[in-house]
Design a protein around this motif. Structure first.
Motif, mmCIF file in Angstrom:
data_model
loop_
_atom_site.group_PDB
_atom_site.id
_atom_site.type_symbol
_atom_site.label_atom_id
_atom_site.label_comp_id
_atom_site.label_asym_id
_atom_site.label_seq_id
_atom_site.Cartn_x
_atom_site.Cartn_y
_atom_site.Cartn_z
ATOM 1 N N ASP A 54 0.836 -1.196 0.000
ATOM 2 C CA ASP A 54 0.000 0.000 0.000
ATOM 3 C C ASP A 54 0.885 1.265 0.000
ATOM 4 N N THR A 321 -2.562 -13.177 10.379
ATOM 5 C CA THR A 321 -3.752 -12.714 9.667
ATOM 6 C C THR A 321 -3.987 -13.553 8.417
ATOM 7 N N GLY A 325 -6.840 -9.072 3.117
ATOM 8 C CA GLY A 325 -6.752 -7.616 3.056
ATOM 9 C C GLY A 325 -5.401 -7.152 2.543
ATOM 10 N N ARG A 327 -2.629 -7.562 3.897
ATOM 11 C CA ARG A 327 -2.133 -6.813 5.044
ATOM 12 C C ARG A 327 -0.780 -7.258 5.551
ATOM 13 N N ASN A 330 2.352 -5.303 4.689
ATOM 14 C CA ASN A 330 2.117 -3.892 5.019
ATOM 15 C C ASN A 330 2.111 -3.679 6.535
ATOM 16 N N MET A 331 1.487 -4.590 7.267
ATOM 17 C CA MET A 331 1.465 -4.463 8.727
ATOM 18 C C MET A 331 2.870 -4.591 9.301
ATOM 19 N N GLN A 369 -7.826 -4.726 11.563
ATOM 20 C CA GLN A 369 -7.510 -5.199 10.212
ATOM 21 C C GLN A 369 -7.551 -6.723 10.127
ATOM 22 N N GLN A 395 -11.630 -4.105 -0.902
ATOM 23 C CA GLN A 395 -10.498 -3.854 -0.018
ATOM 24 C C GLN A 395 -10.589 -2.485 0.659
ATOM 25 N N MET A 398 -11.552 -1.626 4.209
ATOM 26 C CA MET A 398 -10.680 -2.068 5.295
ATOM 27 C C MET A 398 -10.442 -0.912 6.281
#
Length: 407
Positions: A54, A321, A325, A327, A330-331, A369, A395, A398
């Motif tokens: 992202d 996770t 998403g 994620r 990115n997380m 998330q 998405q 989110m």
């Protein structure tokens, strides 16, 4: 005036989360050592496959790199997020939702890993060091880590001020604080493959797939079937990344990995199944992909805390996770950035204040998330029916989609 004391951080795990922390903590003025059980940096590791970055994560990664533009050169735009339904009888698809302002970029796991790795001093890494255990001093100021040198089989003790657990969703460091903690099986597994079409750009398979997926190279495609769905997009260097989620009972994991060993028989069965569900072009691409692999999909209910004393969890260790998403990576990048900034602000002498602030900023975000990604997966797999009708598939709904708080 004496020179300000530098903190020493020991990071367990040399994956993207570990490398991200190495960058942000170095910038925060810490000495960093990364322990990784693999004997050397991964080269083109297939189990990483594709991921989507992202805007926030990209900006952060660029701030760590001596040559930021390299990130754009090895990624492709995902400017469109499209959900379509597949009619298995007629073998046609129909668009459900299409969002044209998505602004993610598609990357190959090992490309991002190598970009982050090459921008760090190699002396920071202890390859072939398997984490065994740790002890924390009474006043929580010192942590000692026992590690096994795989080549010589000797045990070495390393001392630091901070232990960062970047050891993935099956984290053994997390286990020592939460012995009863269990991952939650999602109800499905994911077949994954990367189809390399370099040198075969005009083959029937590739021209066929480009005809039915005209926006490849800029679109994230979701094909929804009856109680199943696939994800499909292009990666840099002429590769096509696909993921197919299949509802099934929880497999028996033999090793400390969520990737299952697959037999030729399992692969053949998957190919036959694909022909009955998906459009012929996609089924053909799956059949022609070399070495597809199977991931067991887990997540967990949000943790109540992600640090104890001078030990902190980041990435999948802090919040396993499901992938719906986009994620996970990115997380990990955002965790690392926030951790670095909090520790820089508070300094090594006020470590617990810094860790508390990291937890306060990140925990609410990642918790929402993870639960949202879980719901998205359940809707797309036909396990939950609220949310079908379009809006619940996208998405961009989110939580903290475009701007998670940093510091």
């Amino acid at each position: 005036m004496g020179k300000k004391k530098k903190g020493k951080a020991i990071i367990v795990g040399g994956s993207i989360a570990g490398l991200s922390c190495a960058h942000s903590l170095t910038l925060a003025g810490w000495d960093v050592l990364v322990l990784e059980k693999s004997s050397e940096p991964p080269v083109g590791s297939p189990t990483g496959a594709g991921l989507g970055l992202d805007p926030q994560a990209r900006q952060i990664i660029k701030s760590w790199l001596p040559t930021p533009h390299l990130l754009d050169e090895i990624t492709l735009p995902l400017s469109i997020d499209q959900n379509q339904t597949t009619d298995s009888e007629k073998k046609v698809t129909r668009i459900l939702t299409r969002y044209e302002d998505f602004d993610f970029r598609a990357a190959y796991w090992s490309d991002i890993h190598s970009l982050l790795y090459k921008a760090l001093p190699q002396t920071m890494f202890l390859w072939g060091h398997k984490f065994l255990s740790f002890t924390m001093s009474q006043d929580e100021s010192i942590v000692k880590v026992q590690t096994l040198v795989i080549e010589t089989q000797e045990t070495v003790e390393i001392q630091g001020d901070l232990l960062v657990a970047a050891d993935g969703c099956l984290s053994s460091i997390r286990k020592s604080f939460l012995p009863d903690f269990k991952l939650r099986y999602s109800g499905y597994c994911a077949w994954r493959g990367v189809f390399d079409f370099s040198g075969n750009e005009n083959s029937e398979t590739v021209t066929g797939i480009k005809k039915v997926y005209p926006d490849l190279g800029k679109c994230l495609y979701f094909d929804l079937g009856e109680q199943t769905h696939t994800v499909f997009y292009e990666l840099f260097n002429k590769k096509l990344n696909w993921i197919w989620y299949v509802n099934q009972p929880e497999p028996d994991l033999k090793s400390n990995s969520v990737t299952l060993k697959v037999s030729q028989e399992m692969i053949n069965k998957m190919h036959q199944e694909a022909e009955t569900i998906w459009i012929p072009e996609l089924a053909r691409l799956m059949r022609e992909t070399k070495d597809p692999f199977l991931n067991v999909i887990y997540d967990c209910d949000p943790l109540e805390r992600i640090f104890w004393g001078n030990i902190v969890l980041v990435g999948d260790a802090a919040h396993p996770t499901t992938p719906h998403g986009l994620r996970s990576t990115n997380m990990s990048v955002l965790d690392s950035e926030v951790l670095g900034k909090c520790l820089e602000k508070c300094g090594p002498d006020n470590l617990s204040l810094g860790l508390e602030e990291y937890q306060r900023i990140r925990l609410p975000v990642v918790s929402e998330q993870v639960l949202y990604a879980r719901r998205l997966g359940r809707i797309k797999q036909g396990l939950d029916h609220d949310g079908i009708g379009g809006g619940g598939l996208e998405q961009r709904t989110m939580p903290f989609f475009s701007c998670a708080p940093l510091v």
